[in-house]
Scaffold this motif. Structure first.
Motif, short mmCIF file in Angstrom:
data_model
loop_
_atom_site.label_atom_id
_atom_site.label_comp_id
_atom_site.label_asym_id
_atom_site.label_seq_id
_atom_site.Cartn_x
_atom_site.Cartn_y
_atom_site.Cartn_z
N TRP A 1 0.83 -1.20 0.00
CA TRP A 1 0.00 0.00 0.00
C TRP A 1 0.87 1.26 0.00
O TRP A 1 1.94 1.30 0.61
N ASP B 1 -0.65 -5.06 5.62
CA ASP B 1 -0.64 -3.70 6.18
C ASP B 1 0.69 -3.34 6.85
O ASP B 1 0.71 -2.77 7.94
N LYS C 1 -6.86 6.28 4.56
CA LYS C 1 -7.96 5.44 5.06
C LYS C 1 -7.55 3.98 5.29
O LYS C 1 -8.40 3.15 5.61
N GLU C 2 -6.26 3.68 5.10
CA GLU C 2 -5.72 2.36 5.43
C GLU C 2 -6.45 1.22 4.71
O GLU C 2 -6.95 0.28 5.31
N SER C 3 -6.48 1.27 3.38
CA SER C 3 -7.08 0.19 2.60
C SER C 3 -6.43 0.13 1.23
O SER C 3 -5.84 1.12 0.76
N GLU D 1 -7.96 -0.06 -1.60
CA GLU D 1 -8.70 0.83 -2.50
C GLU D 1 -8.24 2.29 -2.32
O GLU D 1 -8.05 3.02 -3.31
N ASP D 2 -8.02 2.68 -1.07
CA ASP D 2 -7.57 4.04 -0.80
C ASP D 2 -6.15 4.25 -1.30
O ASP D 2 -5.82 5.32 -1.81
N SER D 3 -5.32 3.23 -1.15
CA SER D 3 -3.94 3.31 -1.65
C SER D 3 -3.92 3.61 -3.15
O SER D 3 -3.20 4.49 -3.62
#
Length: 342
Positions: free
Chosen positions: A138, A184, A207-209, A211-213
């Motif tokens: 990420w 993570d 947002k730690e995901s 998809e957000d990455s």
């Protein structure tokens, strides 16, 4: 059209690649300001090299003699911050900056052509390459080549060093692995730390995901395929060909997680000059890594060790076909040959 260009070259001295970069800048970026940020032990050698380089005058180049840091940080992140920050402090704040490591070369003409062609897409973004912008980690753009306006590079590199040592992070990750934590780990990788800090500094939220990455990379980064700017690296086939995006399993350190490592294609994140060219290089890259050809990298491959392994295997097999009475003699002879070669 970008006219005011500054080039940062940073790291321990790599004389052959530094000379290639200076020659390329002289031919391709006539009026560029060059900042060479290196360590005190290498600064004098750099100045000697510059005196031998007829193409460049001292007015175009500034050599910074930097102290090393007490805490290098995880995978030398603080060393990179130290050298790049020293260069940023000495640079024209109105300039467009190209940052390369001392052991890299690029085609500056091709880079600036892409910057001008995709100017609307690039505006306000950090420019980097697909090698090694990681798709399996990420928030992990490559930090090998970086480019952009002064403020972008200034926001990307924190003023203060990270406090954790290399061993701190290794022990933390080891404990996470023992507790069956399998993903993570982005808080620990240098590239991810720099990028997430950059995103937060720009007022965005992590947002730690996965998809957000991906969304954050598309929003804040413009990725260029390495072959489109002829990015070469001394550790990749001695810089004979452009760096290829890798695909293999790796365990970065002992007791750490095994990663299914692979890189983004530039077209995964933004527009590219040619998808056909991209597709061709991706095929070449997959062949190179899937077949294990990367193990024979001439910079790291030891023919002596390879011959010793092959010789030992052949010797072990030959013992099966030779009467046991001769084994002790053959073992004695084999040892003498082994240590003579070793």
């Amino acid at each position: 059209m970008v006219n005011n260009i500054s080039v940062i070259i940073h790291g321990p001295l790599e004389e052959d690649f530094l000379e290639k970069n200076l020659n390329a800048i002289y031919r391709q970026l006539k009026n560029a300001k060059v900042i060479i940020s290196t360590y005190k032990k290498d600064a004098e050698k750099v100045n000697i090299l510059l005196k031998k380089t007829k193409n460049y005058t001292c007015e175009n180049i500034e050599v910074l003699s930097c102290d090393d840091v007490f805490n290098p940080g995880f995978f030398n992140i603080n060393r990179q911050i130290n050298l790049v920050n020293a260069a940023l402090d000495a640079i024209d704040k109105e300039s467009f900056i190209i940052k390369v490591r001392m052991d890299q070369t690029i085609n500056f003409t091709l880079l600036m052509k892409l910057v001008n062609v995709f100017s609307s897409d690039i505006k306000g973004k950090l420019i980097t390459t697909n090698c090694y912008t990681r798709a399996d980690r990420w928030y992990h753009p490559s930090d090998m080549l970086l480019a952009g306006d002064y403020k972008i590079l200034r926001d990307y590199y924190p003023v203060e060093f990270f406090r954790e040592t290399h061993m701190d992070n290794i022990l933390l990750i080891r404990e996470l692995v023992k507790s069956n934590h399998v993903k993570d780990f982005h808080s620990y990788w240098p590239e991810s730390r720099l990028f997430t800090n950059f995103v937060k500094k720009r007022g965005d939220i992590i947002k730690e995901s996965a998809e957000d990455s991906l969304e954050k990379l598309k929003t804040h980064v413009f990725v260029i395929n390495s072959w489109d700017i002829s990015l070469k690296w001394k550790k990749f086939l001695k810089g004979w060909i452009p760096v290829l995006p890798y695909t293999f399993k790796m365990a970065p350190f002992r007791d750490g997680p095994e990663e299914d490592a692979y890189n983004f294609k530039a077209s995964d994140l933004n527009r590219v000059p040619s998808k056909n060219k991209e597709s061709m290089f991706i095929r070449i890259s997959k062949i190179y890594f899937k077949t294990g050809m990367y193990h024979f990298n001439p910079l790291f491959f030891s023919y002596r060790k390879f011959l010793l392994r092959v010789g030992r295997k052949a010797f072990d097999i030959s013992l099966k076909f030779i009467p046991p009475i001769f084994h002790r003699t053959l073992v004695t002879i084999g040892r003498k040959f082994y240590y003579a070669i070793k």
